[in-house]
Design a protein around this motif. Sequence first.
Motif, PDB file in Angstrom:
ATOM      1  N   PRO A 121       7.826  -8.706  -5.976  1.00  0.00           N
ATOM      2  CA  PRO A 121       7.494  -8.803  -7.713  1.00  0.00           C
ATOM      3  C   PRO A 121       8.232  -7.630  -8.101  1.00  0.00           C
ATOM      4  CG  PRO A 121       5.522  -7.964  -6.178  1.00  0.00           C
ATOM      5  CD  PRO A 121       6.339  -8.590  -5.154  1.00  0.00           C
ATOM      6  N   GLY A 122       9.197  -7.105  -7.476  1.00  0.00           N
ATOM      7  CA  GLY A 122       9.966  -5.755  -8.117  1.00  0.00           C
ATOM      8  C   GLY A 122       8.966  -4.488  -8.441  1.00  0.00           C
ATOM      9  N   ARG A 123       8.248  -4.225  -7.411  1.00  0.00           N
ATOM     10  CA  ARG A 123       7.456  -2.847  -7.647  1.00  0.00           C
ATOM     11  C   ARG A 123       7.663  -2.115  -6.268  1.00  0.00           C
ATOM     12  NH1 ARG A 123       3.443  -6.704  -9.368  1.00  0.00           N
ATOM     13  NH2 ARG A 123       1.966  -6.182  -7.517  1.00  0.00           N
ATOM     14  N   SER A 124       7.354  -0.604  -6.356  1.00  0.00           N
ATOM     15  CA  SER A 124       7.594   0.034  -5.411  1.00  0.00           C
ATOM     16  C   SER A 124       6.270   0.333  -4.512  1.00  0.00           C
ATOM     17  CB  SER A 124       7.792   1.339  -5.815  1.00  0.00           C
ATOM     18  OG  SER A 124       9.091   1.674  -6.705  1.00  0.00           O
ATOM     19  N   ALA A 125       6.515   0.448  -3.310  1.00  0.00           N
ATOM     20  CA  ALA A 125       5.255   0.439  -2.278  1.00  0.00           C
ATOM     21  C   ALA A 125       5.877   1.343  -0.796  1.00  0.00           C
ATOM     22  CB  ALA A 125       4.741  -0.834  -2.052  1.00  0.00           C
ATOM     23  N   ARG A 126       5.146   2.028  -0.485  1.00  0.00           N
ATOM     24  CA  ARG A 126       5.558   2.473   1.041  1.00  0.00           C
ATOM     25  C   ARG A 126       5.550   1.591   1.969  1.00  0.00           C
ATOM     26  NH1 ARG A 126       5.651   8.149   1.504  1.00  0.00           N
ATOM     27  NH2 ARG A 126       5.342   9.510  -0.277  1.00  0.00           N
ATOM     28  N   TYR A 127       4.415   0.637   2.250  1.00  0.00           N
ATOM     29  CA  TYR A 127       4.181  -0.046   3.137  1.00  0.00           C
ATOM     30  C   TYR A 127       3.953  -1.643   2.769  1.00  0.00           C
ATOM     31  CZ  TYR A 127       3.128   4.703   4.817  1.00  0.00           C
ATOM     32  OH  TYR A 127       2.889   5.937   4.847  1.00  0.00           O
TER      33      TYR A 127
ATOM     34  N   SER B 120       0.921  -1.149  -0.065  1.00  0.00           N
ATOM     35  CA  SER B 120       0.134  -0.183   0.025  1.00  0.00           C
ATOM     36  C   SER B 120       0.921   1.196   0.019  1.00  0.00           C
ATOM     37  CB  SER B 120      -0.911  -0.097   1.237  1.00  0.00           C
ATOM     38  OG  SER B 120      -1.655   1.256   1.239  1.00  0.00           O
ATOM     39  N   ASP B 121       0.208   2.231  -0.754  1.00  0.00           N
ATOM     40  CA  ASP B 121       1.078   3.574  -0.434  1.00  0.00           C
ATOM     41  C   ASP B 121       0.337   4.558   0.542  1.00  0.00           C
ATOM     42  OD1 ASP B 121       2.934   3.196  -1.940  1.00  0.00           O
ATOM     43  OD2 ASP B 121       2.116   3.595  -4.061  1.00  0.00           O
ATOM     44  N   ASP B 122      -0.965   4.206   1.081  1.00  0.00           N
ATOM     45  CA  ASP B 122      -1.611   5.007   1.819  1.00  0.00           C
ATOM     46  C   ASP B 122      -2.410   4.533   2.954  1.00  0.00           C
ATOM     47  OD1 ASP B 122      -3.610   3.497   0.697  1.00  0.00           O
ATOM     48  OD2 ASP B 122      -4.568   4.946  -0.488  1.00  0.00           O
ATOM     49  N   LEU B 123      -2.095   3.305   3.206  1.00  0.00           N
ATOM     50  CA  LEU B 123      -2.508   2.623   4.521  1.00  0.00           C
ATOM     51  C   LEU B 123      -3.882   2.285   4.381  1.00  0.00           C
ATOM     52  CD1 LEU B 123      -0.366   4.176   7.311  1.00  0.00           C
ATOM     53  CD2 LEU B 123       0.037   2.099   6.418  1.00  0.00           C
TER      54      LEU B 123
END
Length: 449
Positions: free
Chosen positions: A201-207, A169-172
Amino acid sequence: MGKLSLSGLALWLLCSAAYAQETPADFAVQVPLAVSGAGPWYRLELPLAVQLRARQADLSDVRVFSAAGEAQAYALSRQPAQRSESRHVADVKWFPLYAADTHEALPGVVMKSTSEGTLLEIRPSTPQAQQVLRGWVLDASAIKAPLQQLSLDWSREQEGFQRFSIEASDDLQHWTPWGDGQVARLSFADERVEQHDVNLPGRSARYLRLVWQGQAAPQLTSAKLVSATSSSLPMPLVWSQPLAGTRLKAGEYSWQLPTGLNIERLRVALNQPNTLAPVTLSGRRDSQQAWQPLSNGLLYRLAQNGQDVVQDELPLPGQVVTELKLQVDERGGGLGVEAPALRFAVRATQLVFLARGEPPFTLALGNASVKAANLPLTTLIPDYSAERFKTLGQAKVAGEVVVKTAAVAAAPEAGADWKKLGLWAVLLLGVAALGGMAYSLLRKPQAKP
């Protein structure tokens, strides 16, 4: 003049024989192709079943011909890591997730973060939710690159398998499934076997949210995330059909591959429940070579919480092998009397050709003696780029694979012998003609001064 003309003809015939062009008849296998989209360049993902019919491991005997039998200029794209990559390992903070019991799908919690995205706290939405530790939330907000791997460590008192779901997630508030993860700490034959890493999987995420499935989560002692930036992604893996093997002796099995292959992963069939097998894998290019170690690991199929937990794959370095040997430590029960079926994975290979002449086009392969004729992609496509590659026309296998019979398939080799005899005959003819010219010049009377 007659002798001079004969010499010139001999030299012309010699050059023509030396540079005779290949034809589809020189190859044991022909595969019809259909093209679509914008040309004149077309890209074809070579099916693994077709690749296995090649006579050379590096696919040097692959060609494309037009309807008139004219060879097409082509390039191969098959490198497993055509990319520049920068990897970074970062320790991250973790926050506990509590739930009323281990069957609750998602714990009810309230999460708080700063304006920069750094996670501050996670607290249960109700007091009852503090009874069971169900999972953890990892704060990856300081990592800007795509996440490639997760590494966990936990209390040493808690052994066995730890299986959990992974969400990002990026926003919780909104969570995207990233699959399942599995780590383990096992004691076996006075040794400790530990598995700490999980591929992402090689993707960006904040959490990241980790929720244990049907069991309480362990107490974490360390959480690390490996991130990486790369200029391009490797080609995907292509898996083979099951391959039968041979039992050499107790705890030792071998498999003969259809041809030399750059194998990157293996999958061993674990048919019996509650299988635990520490293994060592070796390989070689032919039976005259010594076995070289390729990989080792722990294979298992164990029942946990009513479902099978399976680890049946081994990574390989990608070097060319034609034979494989698996040695099993049978203190774990072994893999049985019969050799287990084996599936192997290689990188997908794409062929790009510049269409010249009339369709239909034919893919030809299956010749152990021809030399490589492929060009670099940047030469075949002068303004080549990754974006341009995606816009190329498509080529696909459009019919039955034609395989010559043994007698026909052997014809090119016999033909090659006749070409050699003809080449020598033309060479001797040319030498004889030159000798005749020299003899004629020597007999010619010299002009008087």
